[in-house]
Design a protein around this motif. Structure first.
Motif, PDB file in Angstrom:
ATOM      1  N   ARG A 199      41.508  35.966  42.592  1.00  0.00           N
ATOM      2  CA  ARG A 199      40.992  35.170  41.479  1.00  0.00           C
ATOM      3  C   ARG A 199      39.830  35.870  40.785  1.00  0.00           C
ATOM      4  O   ARG A 199      39.753  35.891  39.552  1.00  0.00           O
ATOM      5  N   PHE A 200      38.920  36.466  41.551  1.00  0.00           N
ATOM      6  CA  PHE A 200      37.806  37.184  40.940  1.00  0.00           C
ATOM      7  C   PHE A 200      38.302  38.327  40.062  1.00  0.00           C
ATOM      8  O   PHE A 200      37.794  38.540  38.954  1.00  0.00           O
ATOM      9  N   ARG A 201      39.290  39.058  40.540  1.00  0.00           N
ATOM     10  CA  ARG A 201      39.818  40.171  39.736  1.00  0.00           C
ATOM     11  C   ARG A 201      40.453  39.654  38.443  1.00  0.00           C
ATOM     12  O   ARG A 201      40.303  40.258  37.373  1.00  0.00           O
ATOM     13  N   ALA A 202      41.167  38.539  38.531  1.00  0.00           N
ATOM     14  CA  ALA A 202      41.801  37.978  37.342  1.00  0.00           C
ATOM     15  C   ALA A 202      40.753  37.511  36.329  1.00  0.00           C
ATOM     16  O   ALA A 202      40.886  37.744  35.119  1.00  0.00           O
ATOM     17  N   LEU A 203      39.692  36.860  36.815  1.00  0.00           N
ATOM     18  CA  LEU A 203      38.639  36.393  35.917  1.00  0.00           C
ATOM     19  C   LEU A 203      37.890  37.557  35.289  1.00  0.00           C
ATOM     20  O   LEU A 203      37.504  37.502  34.111  1.00  0.00           O
ATOM     21  N   ALA A 204      37.675  38.615  36.066  1.00  0.00           N
ATOM     22  CA  ALA A 204      36.994  39.795  35.526  1.00  0.00           C
ATOM     23  C   ALA A 204      37.833  40.436  34.419  1.00  0.00           C
ATOM     24  O   ALA A 204      37.302  40.868  33.384  1.00  0.00           O
TER      25      ALA A 204
ATOM     26  N   ASN B  32      37.585  38.367  31.329  1.00  0.00           N
ATOM     27  CA  ASN B  32      36.287  38.581  30.695  1.00  0.00           C
ATOM     28  C   ASN B  32      36.268  39.896  29.926  1.00  0.00           C
ATOM     29  O   ASN B  32      35.670  40.000  28.852  1.00  0.00           O
ATOM     30  N   ARG B  33      36.932  40.919  30.470  1.00  0.00           N
ATOM     31  CA  ARG B  33      37.003  42.199  29.755  1.00  0.00           C
ATOM     32  C   ARG B  33      37.851  42.072  28.498  1.00  0.00           C
ATOM     33  O   ARG B  33      37.507  42.625  27.451  1.00  0.00           O
ATOM     34  N   HIS B  34      38.963  41.341  28.596  1.00  0.00           N
ATOM     35  CA  HIS B  34      39.796  41.126  27.410  1.00  0.00           C
ATOM     36  C   HIS B  34      39.013  40.428  26.302  1.00  0.00           C
ATOM     37  O   HIS B  34      39.176  40.735  25.120  1.00  0.00           O
TER      38      HIS B  34
ATOM     39  N   GLY C   7      33.437  39.817  27.107  1.00  0.00           N
ATOM     40  CA  GLY C   7      32.260  39.072  27.566  1.00  0.00           C
ATOM     41  C   GLY C   7      31.844  37.924  26.682  1.00  0.00           C
ATOM     42  O   GLY C   7      30.680  37.502  26.714  1.00  0.00           O
ATOM     43  N   ALA C   8      32.754  37.382  25.880  1.00  0.00           N
ATOM     44  CA  ALA C   8      32.415  36.268  24.983  1.00  0.00           C
ATOM     45  C   ALA C   8      31.872  35.094  25.782  1.00  0.00           C
ATOM     46  O   ALA C   8      32.321  34.814  26.897  1.00  0.00           O
ATOM     47  N   ARG C   9      30.909  34.395  25.207  1.00  0.00           N
ATOM     48  CA  ARG C   9      30.264  33.301  25.932  1.00  0.00           C
ATOM     49  C   ARG C   9      31.221  32.138  26.176  1.00  0.00           C
ATOM     50  O   ARG C   9      30.977  31.295  27.038  1.00  0.00           O
ATOM     51  N   SER C  10      32.315  32.094  25.417  1.00  0.00           N
ATOM     52  CA  SER C  10      33.261  30.998  25.581  1.00  0.00           C
ATOM     53  C   SER C  10      34.168  31.167  26.790  1.00  0.00           C
ATOM     54  O   SER C  10      34.920  30.244  27.130  1.00  0.00           O
ATOM     55  N   VAL C  11      34.127  32.323  27.450  1.00  0.00           N
ATOM     56  CA  VAL C  11      35.004  32.554  28.600  1.00  0.00           C
ATOM     57  C   VAL C  11      34.744  31.517  29.690  1.00  0.00           C
ATOM     58  O   VAL C  11      35.680  30.994  30.306  1.00  0.00           O
ATOM     59  N   ALA C  12      33.476  31.220  29.931  1.00  0.00           N
ATOM     60  CA  ALA C  12      33.142  30.260  30.992  1.00  0.00           C
ATOM     61  C   ALA C  12      33.743  28.892  30.704  1.00  0.00           C
ATOM     62  O   ALA C  12      34.294  28.239  31.598  1.00  0.00           O
ATOM     63  N   GLN C  13      33.673  28.435  29.427  1.00  0.00           N
ATOM     64  CA  GLN C  13      34.252  27.139  29.093  1.00  0.00           C
ATOM     65  C   GLN C  13      35.772  27.162  29.214  1.00  0.00           C
ATOM     66  O   GLN C  13      36.382  26.183  29.640  1.00  0.00           O
ATOM     67  N   GLU C  14      36.386  28.283  28.846  1.00  0.00           N
ATOM     68  CA  GLU C  14      37.834  28.391  28.980  1.00  0.00           C
ATOM     69  C   GLU C  14      38.242  28.316  30.445  1.00  0.00           C
ATOM     70  O   GLU C  14      39.192  27.615  30.813  1.00  0.00           O
ATOM     71  N   VAL C  15      37.506  29.033  31.299  1.00  0.00           N
ATOM     72  CA  VAL C  15      37.785  29.000  32.733  1.00  0.00           C
ATOM     73  C   VAL C  15      37.557  27.605  33.293  1.00  0.00           C
ATOM     74  O   VAL C  15      38.322  27.117  34.135  1.00  0.00           O
TER      75      VAL C  15
END
Length: 407
Positions: free
Chosen positions: A46-51, A54-56, A59-67
């Motif tokens: 899961r960490f690798r997928a989230l990383a 985030n690279r795709h 590093g947009a700030r909206s990544v956290a809300q999407e996750v």
């Protein structure tokens, strides 16, 4: 994703579960250990997928809300997961390997990521190497202490700056608990002030322990702290706005239907009546649609003036409209579901409550918001997932409209 589905095949797991009742104590512990190791390995995936996500997104700030939406998490935890994922896949590869080996849980790995967040990449990798043979099979608190010690050792000069940065990050948070209770906490406050504040609270609480006092010392400390925060008079001279939704019959004691406190959730009828009958309580008549239970008006004799539009939207929405966010409406921004510059209208059919973070999220690329005529807000994420949000009705749908409206 077929390979991952094979690893977690429901039939395989069902077969394992079917033999649990026949295991002895030793085998039960062994199975729990094996399951924990497997969970750690999956958390590494899961960490690798989230990383990678985030690279795709660069590093947009909206990544956290999407996750948060995709994994059904609160925003803070989702943000912490994304930050840890980035660190583990770049600066802390050995810690991630410990997870691959089933020796370190994801929660413990996040402790390492947090403890090294202030270090340079080079120093973080040095700490990663030091911890490799020290934190496997350790509990999260042990991992946290070991990681902090290693980080301070690698960069002793930076440790002082780290303490200063932590103190600059002080904040006040509120966490809703079980029915009718919540917690308030000063996070990362200066240790000398926090210690002094606790000593004052403890001293005043102990002074109240007279022969007729029935409260415990812990209860007294909590009451004293809240009294001090509310002006030293138990809040008697202070007024704050909270939205309590309660049916008139509940208010009159004719039924025991639960009420709702915006931002917290349902509370028992007895507690709702206690709050509603307080000295500073103000009741507002709300007109609802008997067939749907949704708010129609605030009980004015004439059509809502424009000055009252924001109040109506807040009363109707109760909380931030993004699914999973429970910030009370009175602490949110009023925003157009369809941006004004794109044809949106300043009416209750196009206005919604969004907390400041989610207000900004709406303007991120790939996020689409649509407000239907029935008040349902549909949010489409950059990956095409759709989530619906609608204010819950104030009461169950009623066949007729002759019953009194709720307060």
């Amino acid at each position: 994703m077929a390979l991952l589905e094979g690893i977690t095949d429901p039939e395989v797991l069902a077969a394992v579960n079917s033999v649990v009742d026949s295991l002895d104590d030793k085998d039960c512990v062994a199975l729990a250990q094996a399951a924990s190791a497997g969970i750690a390995r999956l958390e590494a995936v899961r960490f690798r997928a989230l990383a990678q996500l985030n690279r795709h997104r660069e590093g947009a700030r909206s990544v956290a809300q999407e996750v948060a939406l995709e994994l059904s998490l609160v925003d803070n935890h989702a943000g912490a997961l994304v930050a840890a994922a980035d660190a583990l896949t770049t600066r802390l590869p050995r810690t991630l390997t410990l997870m691959d080996e089933g020796k370190l849980a994801g929660f413990s790995a996040m402790k390492v990521a947090t403890a090294t967040a202030w270090l340079s990449d080079e120093d973080a990798r040095a700490v990663d190497a030091v911890l490799e043979n020290r934190i496997g099979d350790k509990n999260p608190d042990q991992v946290r202490k070991a990681a902090n010690h290693a980080a301070n050792t690698v960069d002793p000069e930076g440790a002082g700056k780290r303490a200063e940065q932590h103190r600059e990050g002080r904040r006040l948070t509120m966490r809703h608990g079980e029915t009718g209770v919540a917690s308030i906490e000063v996070e990362d406050g200066p240790v000398e002030k926090v210690a002094a504040a606790y000593q004052r609270i403890d001293r005043e609480a102990r002074a109240l322990r007279t022969s007729g006092e029935t409260r415990t010392l812990d209860q007294l400390r909590a009451d004293v702290a809240l009294d001090l925060l509310l002006g030293g008079q138990g809040g008697a001279s202070e007024r704050s706005e909270v939205f309590l939704y309660m049916d008139l019959f509940t208010y009159l004691g004719l039924n025991e239907d639960p009420a709702e406190l915006a931002g917290h959730g349902t509370i028992p009828a007895t507690l709702a009546r206690e709050i509603a009958t307080g000295g500073n309580s103000v009741l507002r008549r709300i007109i609802t649609d008997p067939l749907s239970g949704q708010v129609l008006d605030l009980g004015r004799d004439r059509y809502r003036p424009s000055a009252g539009l924001a109040e109506f939207v807040r009363v109707r929405d109760r909380e931030c409209r993004r699914p999973g966010c429970h910030r009370p409406a009175q602490a949110c921004d009023i925003d157009h579901a369809v941006p004004w510059q794109h044809g949106g209208h300043t009416t209750d059919t196009d206005l919604i409550d969004l907390c400041r973070r989610d207000h900004r999220l709406k303007d991120e690329p790939g996020w689409i918001y649509h407000l239907a005529s029935d008040g349902t807000l549909t949010i489409t994420t950059p990956t095409g997932q759709r989530y619906d949000s609608a204010p819950p009705p104030l009461h169950e749908p009623r066949p007729g409209s002759d019953e009194p409206p709720p307060f």
